[in-house]
Design a protein around this motif. Structure first.
Motif, short mmCIF file in Angstrom:
data_model
loop_
_atom_site.label_atom_id
_atom_site.label_comp_id
_atom_site.label_asym_id
_atom_site.label_seq_id
_atom_site.Cartn_x
_atom_site.Cartn_y
_atom_site.Cartn_z
N VAL A 138 4.57 35.86 49.69
CA VAL A 138 3.40 34.80 50.00
C VAL A 138 3.16 34.34 48.69
CG1 VAL A 138 1.57 34.01 51.08
CG2 VAL A 138 3.09 35.96 51.91
N SER A 139 3.61 33.26 48.26
CA SER A 139 2.82 32.37 46.89
C SER A 139 2.30 31.21 47.36
CB SER A 139 4.12 32.25 45.82
OG SER A 139 4.87 30.97 46.27
N VAL A 140 1.36 30.76 46.35
CA VAL A 140 0.61 29.56 46.61
C VAL A 140 1.78 28.23 46.77
CG1 VAL A 140 -0.27 27.77 45.13
CG2 VAL A 140 -1.60 29.89 45.24
N ARG A 141 2.83 28.42 46.57
CA ARG A 141 3.74 27.27 46.88
C ARG A 141 4.14 27.29 48.29
NH1 ARG A 141 7.80 24.68 43.72
NH2 ARG A 141 9.64 24.18 44.83
N SER A 142 3.77 28.39 48.91
CA SER A 142 3.88 28.15 50.53
C SER A 142 2.96 27.34 51.07
CB SER A 142 3.92 29.39 50.90
OG SER A 142 2.69 30.01 51.12
N LEU A 143 1.89 26.98 50.49
CA LEU A 143 0.66 26.11 50.89
C LEU A 143 1.38 24.60 50.91
CD1 LEU A 143 -2.35 27.79 49.30
CD2 LEU A 143 -1.33 28.26 51.58
N PRO A 144 0.83 23.65 51.74
CA PRO A 144 0.70 22.25 51.45
C PRO A 144 0.37 21.84 50.06
CG PRO A 144 -0.39 22.71 53.53
CD PRO A 144 -0.18 23.96 52.71
N GLU A 145 1.09 21.04 49.51
CA GLU A 145 0.98 20.51 48.00
C GLU A 145 -0.43 20.28 47.60
OE1 GLU A 145 2.60 17.34 44.93
OE2 GLU A 145 3.28 17.21 46.82
N ALA A 146 -1.34 19.74 47.99
CA ALA A 146 -2.48 19.55 47.66
C ALA A 146 -3.44 20.71 47.70
CB ALA A 146 -3.19 18.22 48.36
N LYS A 147 -3.15 21.65 48.67
CA LYS A 147 -3.75 22.87 48.77
C LYS A 147 -3.16 23.92 47.83
CE LYS A 147 -6.64 26.15 50.78
NZ LYS A 147 -7.88 25.99 50.63
N ALA A 148 -2.25 23.74 47.39
CA ALA A 148 -1.40 24.70 46.39
C ALA A 148 -1.70 24.22 44.97
CB ALA A 148 0.14 24.37 46.66
N LEU A 149 -2.04 23.07 44.60
CA LEU A 149 -2.41 22.85 43.58
C LEU A 149 -3.65 23.09 43.05
CD1 LEU A 149 -0.87 19.04 42.61
CD2 LEU A 149 -0.35 21.34 41.50
N LEU A 150 -4.58 23.09 44.14
CA LEU A 150 -6.05 23.38 44.15
C LEU A 150 -6.10 24.72 43.85
CD1 LEU A 150 -9.13 22.57 44.46
CD2 LEU A 150 -8.82 22.96 46.98
N GLU A 151 -5.62 25.64 44.74
CA GLU A 151 -5.65 27.10 44.57
C GLU A 151 -5.02 27.65 43.31
OE1 GLU A 151 -7.39 28.99 46.13
OE2 GLU A 151 -7.52 28.02 48.26
#
Length: 299
Positions: free
Chosen positions: A114-127
């Motif tokens: 589970v990496s940040v890349r699994s999140l929607p793009e906007a949320k991934a960039l924020l995290e």
């Protein structure tokens, strides 16, 4: 334990290993030695794994989960250990050995699937950006880390050679080299940086929701570190009709959110994209090179 290096690692190191390098041949022996030294039980090799190291999910003598990582000397594992120790778990994976008799790294177990890349793009960039901010600290006084000037100097030499071999790349290479010279003339700060930060380097943790892994630490200005994050999911950016405008907005948004000068971020993003594109062309990955160089052209 029977051990075979992951195919992805074999393929990647085959592209970049210098002549006479026998690290892969000796890797099975090194794994057995590192496991025995620490009295570990191996659960499995993490697949597909990285392009510069092998990671094993292990159990310590007290049955606590951990990760054992081995990388060749040119991947600077000693420098990685020093950076992780300096961060002390603040925003990054925690090293479980203050000292070691070899170059292997014993680390806390995160959730590698589970990496940040699994999140929607906007949320991934924020995290991802929030995680990166925690890593930007003063380097230790007895710092053993490479500088941005030194690392990019070596890269600049290879880029010039690439421009000679591929004349069509010369305008982009010259623009990137000029940007580097101007940026190094007056760096705004000196921080310990992750060095190779991107969404896939941020994994789900237990102590904190997200923790960075796999640094190739370097000392320099924060915009250098943030530049690699700008081009994350570059294949999606290239495929989108609005890719160029989305990229420019991303530069602006990331610069503002992390209080980094927008033009300096643009300049380092250009340099790092062109450097990666030229290197991809040189090692026989033309599709990757095309994506990276088209992206660089938008900057």
């Amino acid at each position: 334990m029977a051990f075979e290096p992951p195919r992805r690692l074999v393929r990647a190191l085959g592209e970049t290993a210098p002549d006479g390098d026998d690290w892969l041949e000796k890797l099975p022996e090194a794994v057995h030695r590192a496991v025995a030294l620490r009295e570990l039980t191996v659960e499995r090799v993490q697949l597909p794994g990285g392009r510069s190291s092998v990671v094993l999910l292990v159990r310590r003598a007290d049955d606590a989960p951990a990760v054992l990582k081995l990388a060749p000397p040119r991947a600077r594992p000693v420098s990685e250990r020093a950076a992780l120790a300096h961060w002390g778990g603040r925003g990054a994976v925690l090293p479980l050995e203050p000292d070691a008799a070899d170059d292997a790294l014993l680390l806390e177990r995160l959730h590698p699937e589970v990496s940040v890349r699994s999140l929607p793009e906007a949320k991934a960039l924020l995290e991802a950006a929030g995680t990166l901010r925690r890593l930007w600290v003063e380097p230790p006084e007895d710092q053993v880390f490479e500088t941005v000037d030194g690392r990019t100097g070596r890269q600049a030499t290879a880029m010039r050679a690439g421009a000679d071999a591929y004349p069509e790349l010369r305008p982009l290479v010259e623009a990137a080299l000029t940007a580097r010279e101007e940026l190094l003339a007056a760096p705004p700060e000196r921080r310990l940086l992750h060095g190779t930060f991107r969404q896939s380097k941020v994994l789900r943790g237990e102590r904190l929701p997200w923790l960075a892994v796999g640094p190739d630490p370097v000392v320099g200005e924060c915009a250098f570190d943030l530049a690699r994050l700008v081009r994350d999911r570059v294949e999606d950016l290239i495929a989108a009709p609005s890719g160029a405008s989305t990229t420019r907005r991303r530069v602006k948004r990331l610069a503002e959110s992390l209080e980094v000068d927008q033009e300096r971020l643009r300049g380092w993003t250009l340099f790092r994209a062109v450097e990666s594109g030229v290197r991809a062309r040189r090692v026989g990955r033309p599709q990757d090179a095309e994506l990276l160089l088209e992206f660089a052209g938008w900057l």
